[in-house]
Design an enzyme around this catalytic site. Structure first.
Site, PDB file in Angstrom:
ATOM      1  N   HIS A 171      -4.644 -12.965   6.924  1.00  0.00           N
ATOM      2  CA  HIS A 171      -3.996 -13.570   8.086  1.00  0.00           C
ATOM      3  C   HIS A 171      -4.996 -13.745   9.228  1.00  0.00           C
ATOM      4  CE1 HIS A 171       0.193 -12.506   6.800  1.00  0.00           C
ATOM      5  NE2 HIS A 171       0.503 -13.480   7.623  1.00  0.00           N
TER       6      HIS A 171
ATOM      7  N   ASN B  33      -9.759  -6.614   4.283  1.00  0.00           N
ATOM      8  CA  ASN B  33      -8.450  -6.923   4.860  1.00  0.00           C
ATOM      9  C   ASN B  33      -7.686  -5.639   5.209  1.00  0.00           C
ATOM     10  OD1 ASN B  33      -6.213  -8.555   5.528  1.00  0.00           O
ATOM     11  ND2 ASN B  33      -5.407  -8.467   3.446  1.00  0.00           N
TER      12      ASN B  33
END
Ligand SMILES: *[C@@H]1O[C@H](CO)[C@@H](O)[C@H](O)[C@H]1NC(C)=O
Ligand SMILES: *[C@@H]1O[C@H](CO)[C@@H](O)[C@H](O)[C@H]1NC(C)=O
Length: 394
Positions: A221, A251
């Site tokens: 994201h 991440n």
């Protein structure tokens, strides 16, 4: 004269009883799942645990998405008005309790591709938000370069005042490819483990050791789910235009720590922090058999690179400078200070974490924006479009 004065006082007294504002306490007053809340100022943005809605002001509730309704009323949209401290349905005049007005499911956002250019013409704005009574309400903004299928930035405000009271929703949503030339199915396929393995086998041979069940490129994201207050905003981040391939250890490693640091900072500052999240470069991995560097793309047509870096610009009026966190998207190479391409100021701004030096979880450092910009973009000053009321420092 006396009579008039008395009348005036009575008027004031009655007025103050009537002028009881309505209050919305988060998360306690919220139904689950929440409808999209729209006030007369736009999308509802809580200013603390308790936010007032003034006497006579309207609050619209909308369950965006096909077949999604405010359950007890069986209608998609309902408008309430605040009267004497309580909310009343403007159609039926019945008093309503917010907590009862849940949607069938979490409202579905939409991504609007606009024709407005951004970043000095390098891309166009994509607005992600909700259409309520013919008005579009943006949750966050993407500046997208379709020619290169590249997200120039995702821009969003982190609501520091409401951070501690937000909904902790673990719901995830499937990513959608709106605004990309690839279909959602095609883009999903790029991320499937089996397909990443064959991609990497084509780069490094069948014995490649980069991709396996636990090591893979995740949908990283840019504007993160957990920055937002309501479930419907959190799930509005699930667009491929708001994401880039990121090694899962990065991440869930130092990049998550950066995101947590920004939320904590927003919370401490107690007001909106402006963030721009983006990526830089194309990741090159070294083939262990011949030491050759290979650029990594998810797709055969080489339009979706795994970036070399992730970065997040953080701005707030009380910060002495605009600061950038920079995380290396290469967990395979052991690196240190030599990869820093601008002066590391994590320490100076009290943002340092000992974890940041751990390359296996994404080597991370911080720079002042102007320094970063010159080093990374080769131009003098930042050209990311600012929302009204914001400015760059220095
Ligand atoms: C959400 O999580 C944060 C951090 O763990 C916590 O402080 C907060 O109370 C939680 N909120 C709710 C509504 O559970
Ligand atoms: C998967 O690959 C990673 C990175 O090369 C490696 O550290 C890990 O041991 C591998 N796991 C398995 C189960 O092979």
């Amino acid at each position: 004269m006396f009579k008039l004065w008395l009348k005036f006082q009575i008027f004031l007294a009655v007025g103050s009883v009537l002028a009881d504002p309505c209050t919305i306490s988060i998360p306690t007053d919220l139904p689950d799942p929440q409808p999209v809340f729209v006030t007369q100022q736009g999308l509802f943005r809580p200013i603390n645990q308790v936010t007032e809605v003034q006497e006579g002001e309207e609050l619209t509730l909308h369950c965006a998405g096909k077949g999604n309704v405010v359950v007890p009323l069986k209608q998609q949209t309902v408008t309430l008005v605040c009267r004497g401290g309580d909310f009343y349905n403007t159609e039926t005049d019945e008093q309503q309790t917010l907590k009862d007005l849940k949607c069938t499911r979490i409202p579905t956002s939409e991504l609007q591709v606009t024709e407005t250019t951004c970043a000095d013409g390098a891309g166009v704005f994509y607005e992600v938000g909700f259409l309520v009574n013919d008005n579009f309400h943006s949750v966050f903004t993407i500046c997208y370069d379709s020619a290169n299928e590249h997200t120039i930035y995702s821009r969003s405000l982190v609501n520091g005042a409401a951070q501690s009271f937000k909904i902790n929703d673990s719901t995830r949503r499937a990513f959608k490819a709106d605004g990309l030339r690839f279909s959602t199915t095609a883009t999903n396929n790029f991320y499937v483990n089996k397909n990443q393995k064959s991609r990497f086998a084509s780069y490094f041979g069948a014995k490649q050791a980069f991709v396996n069940r636990t090591s893979f490129l995740a949908r990283g994201h840019m504007a993160p789910d957990a920055d937002f207050v309501f479930s419907y905003e959190q799930l509005a981040t699930y667009y491929y235009a708001n994401c880039a391939p990121e090694w899962q250890v990065v991440n869930a490693g130092n990049w998550l720590r950066v995101e947590n640091a920004v939320r904590k900072l927003a919370s401490q500052l107690g007001s909106d922090v402006l963030t721009y999240t983006s990526t830089l470069g194309v990741l090159e991995l070294t083939n262990p058999t011949d030491n050759k560097e290979t650029q990594i793309y998810l797709d055969k047509t080489e339009l979706i690179p795994a970036p070399e870096w992730y970065y997040k610009i953080v701005m707030h009026p009380s910060l002495a400078a605009d600061v950038v966190f920079i995380t290396r998207n290469n967990p395979f190479e052991d690196v240190g200070k030599e990869v820093e391409f601008c002066t590391n100021v994590c320490d100076k701004y009290d943002l340092d974490l000992s974890y940041y030096e751990d390359s296996r979880h994404g080597y991370t450092f911080c720079c002042e924006l102007n320094d970063f910009w010159v080093a990374a973009m080769n131009t003098d000053s930042p050209n990311f479009d600012l929302p009204d009321g914001w400015s760059y420092k220095n």
